[in-house]
Every structure is written in structure tokens, then in C-alpha cells.
Design a protein around this motif. Structure first.
Motif, PDB file in Angstrom:
ATOM      1  N   GLY A  79       0.774  -1.078   0.002  1.00  0.00           N
ATOM      2  CA  GLY A  79      -0.022   0.001  -0.060  1.00  0.00           C
ATOM      3  C   GLY A  79       0.988   1.248  -0.046  1.00  0.00           C
ATOM      4  O   GLY A  79       0.630   2.201  -0.726  1.00  0.00           O
ATOM      5  N   LEU A  80       1.974   1.245   0.573  1.00  0.00           N
ATOM      6  CA  LEU A  80       2.900   2.455   0.759  1.00  0.00           C
ATOM      7  C   LEU A  80       3.470   2.681  -0.660  1.00  0.00           C
ATOM      8  O   LEU A  80       3.557   4.117  -0.959  1.00  0.00           O
ATOM      9  N   SER A  81       4.004   1.749  -1.103  1.00  0.00           N
ATOM     10  CA  SER A  81       4.378   1.793  -2.553  1.00  0.00           C
ATOM     11  C   SER A  81       3.351   2.264  -3.363  1.00  0.00           C
ATOM     12  O   SER A  81       3.761   3.201  -4.247  1.00  0.00           O
ATOM     13  N   VAL A  82       2.306   2.072  -3.421  1.00  0.00           N
ATOM     14  CA  VAL A  82       1.278   2.603  -4.331  1.00  0.00           C
ATOM     15  C   VAL A  82       0.942   3.929  -3.940  1.00  0.00           C
ATOM     16  O   VAL A  82       0.915   5.025  -4.833  1.00  0.00           O
ATOM     17  N   GLY A  83       0.898   4.435  -2.790  1.00  0.00           N
ATOM     18  CA  GLY A  83       0.702   5.769  -2.179  1.00  0.00           C
ATOM     19  C   GLY A  83       1.981   6.706  -2.551  1.00  0.00           C
ATOM     20  O   GLY A  83       1.636   7.708  -3.159  1.00  0.00           O
ATOM     21  N   VAL A  84       3.088   5.988  -2.540  1.00  0.00           N
ATOM     22  CA  VAL A  84       4.436   6.720  -3.017  1.00  0.00           C
ATOM     23  C   VAL A  84       4.496   7.257  -4.570  1.00  0.00           C
ATOM     24  O   VAL A  84       4.478   8.271  -4.871  1.00  0.00           O
ATOM     25  N   ALA A  85       3.984   6.000  -5.145  1.00  0.00           N
ATOM     26  CA  ALA A  85       3.903   6.470  -6.793  1.00  0.00           C
ATOM     27  C   ALA A  85       2.755   7.331  -6.929  1.00  0.00           C
ATOM     28  O   ALA A  85       2.945   8.229  -7.890  1.00  0.00           O
ATOM     29  N   PHE A  86       1.470   7.351  -6.158  1.00  0.00           N
ATOM     30  CA  PHE A  86       0.515   8.113  -6.551  1.00  0.00           C
ATOM     31  C   PHE A  86       1.075   9.616  -6.239  1.00  0.00           C
ATOM     32  O   PHE A  86       0.637  10.604  -7.091  1.00  0.00           O
ATOM     33  N   VAL A  87       1.560   9.777  -5.167  1.00  0.00           N
ATOM     34  CA  VAL A  87       2.050  11.234  -4.767  1.00  0.00           C
ATOM     35  C   VAL A  87       3.092  11.662  -5.661  1.00  0.00           C
ATOM     36  O   VAL A  87       2.832  12.817  -6.297  1.00  0.00           O
ATOM     37  N   LEU A  88       3.909  10.784  -6.085  1.00  0.00           N
ATOM     38  CA  LEU A  88       4.964  11.406  -6.946  1.00  0.00           C
ATOM     39  C   LEU A  88       4.386  11.612  -8.478  1.00  0.00           C
ATOM     40  O   LEU A  88       4.666  12.838  -8.838  1.00  0.00           O
ATOM     41  N   ALA A  89       3.541  10.840  -8.801  1.00  0.00           N
ATOM     42  CA  ALA A  89       2.943  11.001 -10.043  1.00  0.00           C
ATOM     43  C   ALA A  89       2.247  12.435 -10.061  1.00  0.00           C
ATOM     44  O   ALA A  89       2.150  13.243 -11.075  1.00  0.00           O
ATOM     45  N   LEU A 104       7.264  18.021  -0.231  1.00  0.00           N
ATOM     46  CA  LEU A 104       6.066  16.947  -0.002  1.00  0.00           C
ATOM     47  C   LEU A 104       5.212  17.597   1.427  1.00  0.00           C
ATOM     48  O   LEU A 104       5.712  17.478   2.427  1.00  0.00           O
ATOM     49  N   GLN A 105       4.135  18.089   1.098  1.00  0.00           N
ATOM     50  CA  GLN A 105       3.326  18.640   2.052  1.00  0.00           C
ATOM     51  C   GLN A 105       2.744  17.698   2.973  1.00  0.00           C
ATOM     52  O   GLN A 105       2.740  16.557   2.777  1.00  0.00           O
ATOM     53  N   GLY A 106       2.008  18.261   4.096  1.00  0.00           N
ATOM     54  CA  GLY A 106       1.343  17.211   4.993  1.00  0.00           C
ATOM     55  C   GLY A 106       0.267  16.291   4.336  1.00  0.00           C
ATOM     56  O   GLY A 106       0.321  15.274   4.824  1.00  0.00           O
ATOM     57  N   LYS A 107      -0.380  16.731   3.370  1.00  0.00           N
ATOM     58  CA  LYS A 107      -1.364  15.895   2.724  1.00  0.00           C
ATOM     59  C   LYS A 107      -0.672  14.749   2.035  1.00  0.00           C
ATOM     60  O   LYS A 107      -1.312  13.782   2.057  1.00  0.00           O
ATOM     61  N   ALA A 108       0.344  15.067   1.131  1.00  0.00           N
ATOM     62  CA  ALA A 108       1.257  13.906   0.705  1.00  0.00           C
ATOM     63  C   ALA A 108       1.596  12.711   1.657  1.00  0.00           C
ATOM     64  O   ALA A 108       1.610  11.759   1.423  1.00  0.00           O
ATOM     65  N   ILE A 109       2.035  13.118   2.733  1.00  0.00           N
ATOM     66  CA  ILE A 109       2.432  12.174   3.753  1.00  0.00           C
ATOM     67  C   ILE A 109       1.443  11.610   4.471  1.00  0.00           C
ATOM     68  O   ILE A 109       1.140  10.444   4.374  1.00  0.00           O
ATOM     69  N   LYS A 185     -13.760  13.153   2.489  1.00  0.00           N
ATOM     70  CA  LYS A 185     -14.126  13.606   3.626  1.00  0.00           C
ATOM     71  C   LYS A 185     -13.097  14.694   4.150  1.00  0.00           C
ATOM     72  O   LYS A 185     -13.006  15.704   4.626  1.00  0.00           O
ATOM     73  N   TYR A 186     -11.788  14.300   3.919  1.00  0.00           N
ATOM     74  CA  TYR A 186     -10.696  15.099   4.432  1.00  0.00           C
ATOM     75  C   TYR A 186      -9.878  16.136   3.418  1.00  0.00           C
ATOM     76  O   TYR A 186      -8.900  16.710   3.429  1.00  0.00           O
ATOM     77  N   LYS A 187     -10.400  15.643   1.929  1.00  0.00           N
ATOM     78  CA  LYS A 187      -9.880  16.552   0.851  1.00  0.00           C
ATOM     79  C   LYS A 187      -8.406  16.338   0.611  1.00  0.00           C
ATOM     80  O   LYS A 187      -7.475  17.237   0.556  1.00  0.00           O
ATOM     81  N   TRP A 188      -7.836  15.052   0.804  1.00  0.00           N
ATOM     82  CA  TRP A 188      -6.542  14.762   0.707  1.00  0.00           C
ATOM     83  C   TRP A 188      -5.810  14.620  -0.703  1.00  0.00           C
ATOM     84  O   TRP A 188      -4.644  14.464  -0.828  1.00  0.00           O
ATOM     85  N   VAL A 189      -6.709  14.219  -1.657  1.00  0.00           N
ATOM     86  CA  VAL A 189      -6.041  13.940  -2.815  1.00  0.00           C
ATOM     87  C   VAL A 189      -6.467  14.976  -3.976  1.00  0.00           C
ATOM     88  O   VAL A 189      -7.762  15.242  -3.990  1.00  0.00           O
TER      89      VAL A 189
END
Length: 189
Positions: A79-89, A104-109, A185-189
Motif C-alpha cells: 500500500g505504501l508503494s502505491v501511495g508513494v507512486a500516486f503522490v510522486l505522479a 512534500l506537504q502534509g497532505k502527501a504524507i 471527507k478530508y480532501k487529501w487527494v
């Protein structure tokens, strides 16, 4: 943080919520699939036999619903690897200066950490479904684990209600809905 939305999405609250929901669901789907795959493929490398998630007893490798510490850690890593790829892309798509790439803002983390949890949650949902509504048995002649009941097969866990494809579909759908809701709900992506 991510690529700009079309003007209508930027101005209409429903369109904005829908965009957050869909991006979160997309992310949740891939976190679940990657987390479950990594947990299955890496978890079998554990030294000891896995534990059936519903009975907390040791079972044969290959039993649906069986988990190991190595598999659990692998599901989080998937899951972390997908999240990192999503944020970087997403950051590369919205890049207007090279400095933004490293900002990398707080949202990305939070997105990356939630992705790790989505990988774990998806794998957990898959294991619970596999242990309850998907048959696992051992063929007494070959001593191999099987997903099909029949003559000469002793049941280990689960009932023969759905197959592995349905378990994967349901776990991915549930994880997608949960991640979509969380991100909207949190508008993170």
C-alpha cells in the motif's frame, strides 16, 4: 498538490467532492490489490505456518484467510508503494518548478500513510472473506491445499460460497469505497 481540475470542477462543490472521492477510490483499489498480492507472495516465505485470521490457530500454507507477520508487513509495504507512486505522479503532473517536487506537504504524507493502511485493510478484508466464505481444504492424496471441495478433500476453513475472484473483487470494492470516503471527507487527494 495534484494536477489542476478543470474550471467547472474547481467552481462546483459537488464536482470537487466527486473528484476527491474518485481519486481516493482509485488509490484504495490499487492499494488493496498491491497489499493483498504482496502479502500473499511474500507471506508464504515466513518460517512458520500462518495463523487463520478467524480462529487464531496455525494452518497449512496456502489456506485462504491465513496470515503471517511477514505477510502483514508486506501488505503495508504494498500500500505504501502505491501511495508513494500516486503522490510522486501527482506532484510531477502539477509541477511548475523543480522546488515543488521536493516540497512534500502534509497532505502527501497523510496520503502515503493512508495508502499503507489501505493495503493492510484490503489484505485483512480479503483474509476474513477467504477464511469464511471461500473454501479451503487439503487433498488427502496429494497433501496439497485446494480451493475446491470434493472427494478426498478435508475442509480446513470457509464454506464454498464464493471463489477467489469474488473475494478479490469484494475486498477491492470495500477498500475503494472506504478510501474514497476518507479522501473525500478530508480532501487529501
Amino acid at each position: 498538490m495534484f494536477a489542476s481540475a478543470p474550471p467547472i470542477a474547481a467552481s462546483h462543490p459537488f464536482a470537487q467532492q466527486l473528484a476527491f472521492l474518485l481519486r481516493g477510490a482509485f488509490l484504495g483499489y490499487y492499494c488493496c490489490c498491491c497489499g493483498d498480492t504482496w502479502s500473499s507472495e511474500i507471506g508464504v516465505l515466513s518460517r512458520g505456518d500462518p495463523i487463520l485470521i478467524t480462529k487464531l490457530r496455525r494452518v497449512r500454507r496456502g489456506t485462504n484467510g491465513a496470515v503471517s507477520l511477514l505477510g502483514i508487513l508486506a501488505s503495508i509495504a504494498g500500500g505504501l508503494s502505491v501511495g508513494v507512486a500516486f503522490v510522486l505522479a501527482g506532484n510531477l503532473a502539477a509541477l511548475s518548478s523543480i522546488h515543488q517536487l521536493f516540497d512534500l506537504q502534509g497532505k502527501a504524507i497523510r496520503v502515503v500513510l493512508c495508502s499503507g493502511l489501505a493495503g493492510l485493510a484490503g489484505s485483512f478484508i480479503d483474509s476474513v472473506l477467504g477464511a469464511t466464505v471461500q473454501f479451503s481444504g487439503v487433498d488427502r492424496e496429494t497433501l496439497k491445499t485446494t480451493n475446491k471441495p470434493g472427494k478426498g478433500v478435508t475442509r480446513i476453513a470457509g464454506v464454498n460460497l464464493i471463489n477467489n475472484d469474488a473475494v478479490n473483487f469484494l475486498s477491492a470494492a470495500i477498500t475503494s469505497v472506504g478510501m474514497g470516503w476518507l479522501m473525500a471527507k478530508y480532501k487529501w487527494v
